[in-house]
Design an enzyme around this catalytic site. Structure first.
Site, PDB file in Angstrom:
ATOM      1  N   GLU A  45      -8.683  34.982  -5.371  1.00 41.57           N
ATOM      2  CA  GLU A  45      -8.415  34.976  -6.821  1.00 41.57           C
ATOM      3  C   GLU A  45      -8.938  36.235  -7.500  1.00 41.57           C
ATOM      4  O   GLU A  45      -8.313  36.759  -8.410  1.00 41.57           O
ATOM      5  CB  GLU A  45      -9.050  33.752  -7.483  1.00 41.57           C
ATOM      6  CG  GLU A  45      -8.223  32.488  -7.379  1.00 41.57           C
ATOM      7  CD  GLU A  45      -6.883  32.559  -8.100  1.00 41.57           C
ATOM      8  OE1 GLU A  45      -5.977  33.277  -7.640  1.00 41.57           O
ATOM      9  OE2 GLU A  45      -6.731  31.882  -9.122  1.00 41.57           O
ATOM     10  N   GLU A  58       2.571  35.454  -6.185  1.00 41.15           N
ATOM     11  CA  GLU A  58       2.810  36.823  -6.680  1.00 41.15           C
ATOM     12  C   GLU A  58       2.986  37.871  -5.581  1.00 41.15           C
ATOM     13  O   GLU A  58       3.839  38.739  -5.680  1.00 41.15           O
ATOM     14  CB  GLU A  58       1.675  37.245  -7.638  1.00 41.15           C
ATOM     15  CG  GLU A  58       1.758  36.623  -9.024  1.00 41.15           C
ATOM     16  CD  GLU A  58       1.260  35.181  -9.073  1.00 41.15           C
ATOM     17  OE1 GLU A  58       0.774  34.669  -8.039  1.00 41.15           O
ATOM     18  OE2 GLU A  58       1.368  34.554 -10.147  1.00 41.15           O
TER      19      GLU A  58
HETATM   20  C1  DMJ Z   1       3.003  30.867 -11.986  1.00 37.20           C
HETATM   21  O1  DMJ Z   1       2.979  29.639 -12.607  1.00 37.20           O
HETATM   22  C2  DMJ Z   1       3.697  31.875 -12.813  1.00 37.20           C
HETATM   23  O2  DMJ Z   1       4.143  32.876 -11.989  1.00 37.20           O
HETATM   24  C3  DMJ Z   1       2.845  32.432 -13.924  1.00 37.20           C
HETATM   25  O3  DMJ Z   1       3.434  33.483 -14.619  1.00 37.20           O
HETATM   26  C4  DMJ Z   1       1.487  32.857 -13.484  1.00 37.20           C
HETATM   27  N1  DMJ Z   1       1.241  32.543 -12.158  1.00 37.20           N
HETATM   28  C5  DMJ Z   1       1.595  31.261 -11.651  1.00 37.20           C
HETATM   29  C6  DMJ Z   1       1.388  31.223 -10.179  1.00 37.20           C
HETATM   30  O4  DMJ Z   1       0.369  32.021  -9.737  1.00 37.20           O
END
Ligand code: DMJ
Length: 830
Positions: A340, A358
């Site tokens: 994280e 991501e």
């Molecule tokens: C998701 O729910 C979406 O991509 C959001 O923008 C931020 N990140 C989480 C997953 O990591």
């Protein structure tokens, strides 16, 4: 990668999705989430609360809504149809529950819209969907209407939370929301307005975006992370591209792509330039103060920023995308998953990993843009990590700490909506997917919104917005969708960009040990001009990062390089004074530099330990070894990863080993590229045996020698003493003979290393040269490349001082660093 291999991986990604989906449907539905360790559903108000984290739950079958379109992408239309029918039958948004406006929008409104759009597009060809009549759109409108009270603020910036039944009742006190929370509404809201003809959603979201744009820092063009919804004042002013801001930037660009509204492109461009100027220091991304952007606000990065290379691909800025992605890949390899949060010298800052998408998302976009097989291999590595470490009988479990592999009873809906979807799409052949990818924008939650919406005017708009400039490519041109970017992917050889990064990561991870933190703005400015950022690490050391592209001019960049050179040399000399007394492992006449440990018996100058080696089974030694009888009395060898150094050595000690050798698990690492470090302990003082650490290149040599002769004796001691012994090896004939020991003295090592870095920097310049000249509009263009190349490599600067000369001929002989005249070189006075 062969076609067959790729197909197998696609099928494995599909099976992974179903392993998670079936477990959710069988054991948890209609709950929001599956708890994969207890194998039951997580319900809001029933399952013990996890605090704010639970604001994502609304007892609205979150995981099914979020996953529906993945079923469509995988071509499972009967289950897609069944899922829609279940949702229509079971969901009721009229609940007295407070939810996150942002999460509900991206996951639930977005999930419903995407499923609606795909079902509508497919129903003509797919009999299983012929019945569909737009019912999901009505559900999405109902839910979005329940989110609208959140926008009732004087600024138009929405509250972070809302009660699905009672609006803001009881929430009027709430004041703060994150930038990403407020700025990640426009895609879903505009799509909803254009699909239903009801302007209110799009209007509200535009207004929020307008206000956010207004409160950017007017000089730096950066955003903060937390804002007061009533006043529009910033509450937290640190600025990065990760947590708290990420999808705001994403939606600025994607709003332009989806709606064709040029104001969003103009805004994004301003933000992008600011990010590239102040935050991007390939291979790392910094966090800075929005109003004092030369000042770092944090010394760690968070995993959410891994989406950034994917966004850069959409923009067409491929080279930095390749660089940042490569850095993330190295972090992933080092820690199995991207934790994280990790420090700018790539240590774990916060070890949790909830199976976020991501990194796979960016891998997918980079593969589409470059067609480079490397990204398929990266995807495969990510898939293997998930299979090995996260898969449990009832789905996939998040990791509580990547260092120990401890699992958490949590499987977020985005694992199905994004992680598995991107993995599947990465290995799939676009042409065979039932969804025509080039006709859609993927939202931040990987939901599909049709580009055709741009042609549909906003319901209230007096005239249609201009047609989007990034138009979906004509169907026959789809594989070339990114070919018109600059630098062109045709001239950008991604492998050549990545190669130096692998070593630069090591160099960047080498923090000078004795610097005092930089506090003076003049010092920071002087460094920034030279392309150097100074970051104070959690343990108080200062890390210097050098990125030639961020220097003020080519001359400044050259000075920066000299400065880094001198600091590096000075730092190398300081290693032993910093408590890191390097050890050596002698095998087959060669002494391999090794890191010591902060625990166990010290490796001392006057002592040599000799013994035969044996590999632990399993090699990670994260549990009691199965082959204790083979390890007893030996130098036990284990591999880094999955648990702490101390845990491994403890297990080896319990098995009777005399000494532990831990081998790095980061491919390609070596003591040439990365400073030796001492393995940290865990505060429990029960380890008595000595332990040493070898980087991968040295490990490979050791393993090779052991393969040839498993019985051979190793010698372990203090590196300096072993080297001294090697120097006097022939005197008196009583000492051990050390053949092929480290040849060059420290100074030459440092210089050779720097020469390598320098050559790599030049290589980076070269690959950035666009085919047939500079990119239109790009500052500096080809000229900059020319100047940098000659300055750094060919041109001896008259009167230069302090730069060591390369010994003998070969590349780099006669190189000389240009002079500095501000007295800062050497760094001892900073
Ligand atoms: C998701 O729910 C979406 O991509 C959001 O923008 C931020 N990140 C989480 C997953 O990591």
């Amino acid at each position: 990668m062969t076609k067959a291999e790729r197909l197998q991986l696609r099928e494995e990604a599909r099976r992974m999705f179903y392993h998670a989906y079936d477990a959710y449907m069988d054991k948890a539905y209609p709950a929001d989430e599956l708890m994969p360790l207890s194998c039951k559903g997580r319900w809001r108000g029933v399952t013990p609360s996890r605090g704010d984290m639970d604001d994502v739950l609304g007892n609205f079958s979150l995981t099914l809504v979020d996953s529906m379109d993945t079923l469509a992408v995988m071509g499972d239309f009967s289950e897609f149809s069944r899922a829609i029918k279940l949702i229509l039958k079971d969901i009721d948004f009229d609940q007295d529950i407070v939810v996150s406006v942002f999460e509900t929008n991206i996951r639930v409104v977005g999930g419903l819209l995407s499923a609606h759009v795909l079902a509508t597009a497919l129903k003509g060809e797919v009999p299983a969907l012929a019945w569909y009549g737009g019912e999901l759109l009505a559900l999405a409108e109902d839910l979005a209407t329940r989110l609208l009270p959140a926008f009732n603020t004087s600024t138009g910036i929405p509250h972070g939370r809302v009660n699905l039944r009672r609006g803001l009742a009881g929430l009027a006190e709430s004041r703060e929301t994150c930038t990403a929370c407020a700025g990640t509404m426009i895609l879903e809201m505009a799509a909803l307005s254009r699909l239903t003809g009801n302007p209110v959603f799009e209007d509200k979201a535009h207004r929020a975006m307008d206000r956010l744009w207004k409160i950017r820092h007017r000089t730096s063009d950066l955003m903060g992370t937390v804002v007061n919804v009533h006043t529009g004042d910033w509450v937290r002013k640190e600025s990065g591209v990760g947590a708290g801001i990420d999808s705001y930037y994403e939606y600025c660009l994607k709003a332009y792509i989806l709606l064709g509204d040029e104001k969003y492109l103009a805004r994004f461009s301003r933000h992008y330039n600011a990010v590239m100027k102040y935050i991007s220091r390939p291979p790392v991304m910094l966090a800075v103060h929005m109003h004092r952007p030369h000042l770092q606000s944090r010394n760690y990065m968070d995993s959410l920023l891994a989406f950034w290379p994917g966004l850069q691909v959409l923009l067409g800025d491929l080279k930095p995308a390749v660089e940042i992605h490569e850095m993330l890949y190295q972090v992933m390899q080092r820690h199995t998953f991207i934790p994280e949060a990790f420090t700018t010298d790539f240590q774990v800052h916060w070890g949790q990993h909830p199976l976020r998408p991501e990194f796979v998302e960016s891998t997918y976009f980079l593969h589409r843009a470059t067609g480079d097989e490397h990204y398929l291999r990266v995807g495969e590595a990510a898939l293997r990590s998930l299979q090995r470490h996260a898969r449990v009988p009832c789905g996939y479990a998040a990791l509580g700490d990547v260092r120990t592999g401890a699992r958490e009873d949590r499987m977020d809906s985005f694992v199905l909506a994004e992680t598995f979807k991107y993995l599947y799409m990465l290995f799939a052949d676009d042409a065979r997917l039932p969804v025509r990818l080039e006709a859609y924008v993927l939202t931040t939650e990987a939901h599909f919104l049709p580009l055709a919406l741009a042609a549909r005017p906003a319901p209230h708009a007096p005239h249609a917005p201009a047609a989007p400039r990034i138009a979906p490519p004509p169907e026959h041109d789809a594989p070339n969708a990114y070919r018109k970017t600059c630098p062109s992917p045709r001239s950008l050889v991604a492998a050549a960009v990545r190669r130096p990064l692998r070593r630069l990561l090591g160099a960047a991870g080498r923090p000078p040990a004795r610097l005092r933190p930089f506090t003076e703005p003049q010092q920071l400015h002087a460094l920034a001009d030279m392309g150097i950022s100074a970051i104070t690490l959690p343990d108080g050391r200062v890390q210097l990062l050098y990125a030639v592209t961020t220097a003020k001019s080519a001359k400044d960049a050259a000075e920066g390089l000299t400065f880094m050179h001198e600091m590096s040399k000075w730092n190398a000399l300081g290693d032993t004074e910093n408590g890191v007394v390097p050890a050596g492992v002698q095998v087959d006449g060669r002494v391999l530099p090794a890191g010591p440990a902060h625990f166990g018996k010290e490796v001392r100058a006057e002592e040599r330990l000799r013994g035969a080696a044996a590999l632990a089974r399993p090699l990670d030694a994260c549990g009691p070894p199965l082959n204790a009888h083979e390890l007893a009395g030996k130098f036990a060898v284990a591999e880094r990863g999955r648990c702490t150094f101390a845990q491994k050595v403890r297990h080896l000690q319990q098995a009777g080993a005399r000494l532990a050798i831990v081998l790095d698990n980061v491919p390609g690492s070596s003591h040439w590229a990365t400073a030796l470090f001492a393995m940290s302990g865990d505060g429990v003082d029960d380890i008595r045996i000595p332990a040493v650490f070898l980087f991968s290149e040295e490990s490979a040599h050791l393993l090779e020698q052991l393969r040839k002769d498993p019985e051979q004796q190793l010698t372990v001691g203090e590196l300096k003493a072993m080297r001294q012994q090697a120097d006097g090896a022939c005197e008196g004939g009583s000492c051990e003979t050390v053949l092929g020991a480290e040849g060059p003295p420290a100074d030459k090592e440092t210089f050779d290393h720097l020469k390598n870095v320098l050559k790599q920097l030049v290589a980076q310049f070269e690959v950035s040269l666009p085919e047939g000249g500079s990119c239109p509009g790009a500052e500096g263009g080809g000229k900059q490349v020319h100047v940098a190349t000659t300055k750094f490599v060919n041109e001896p600067a008259p009167g230069g001082r302090g730069a060591p000369q390369a010994e003998g001929g070969g590349p780099g002989a006669g190189e000389r660093d240009p002079p500095r005249d501000d007295g800062a070189a050497g760094g001892g006075d900073l």
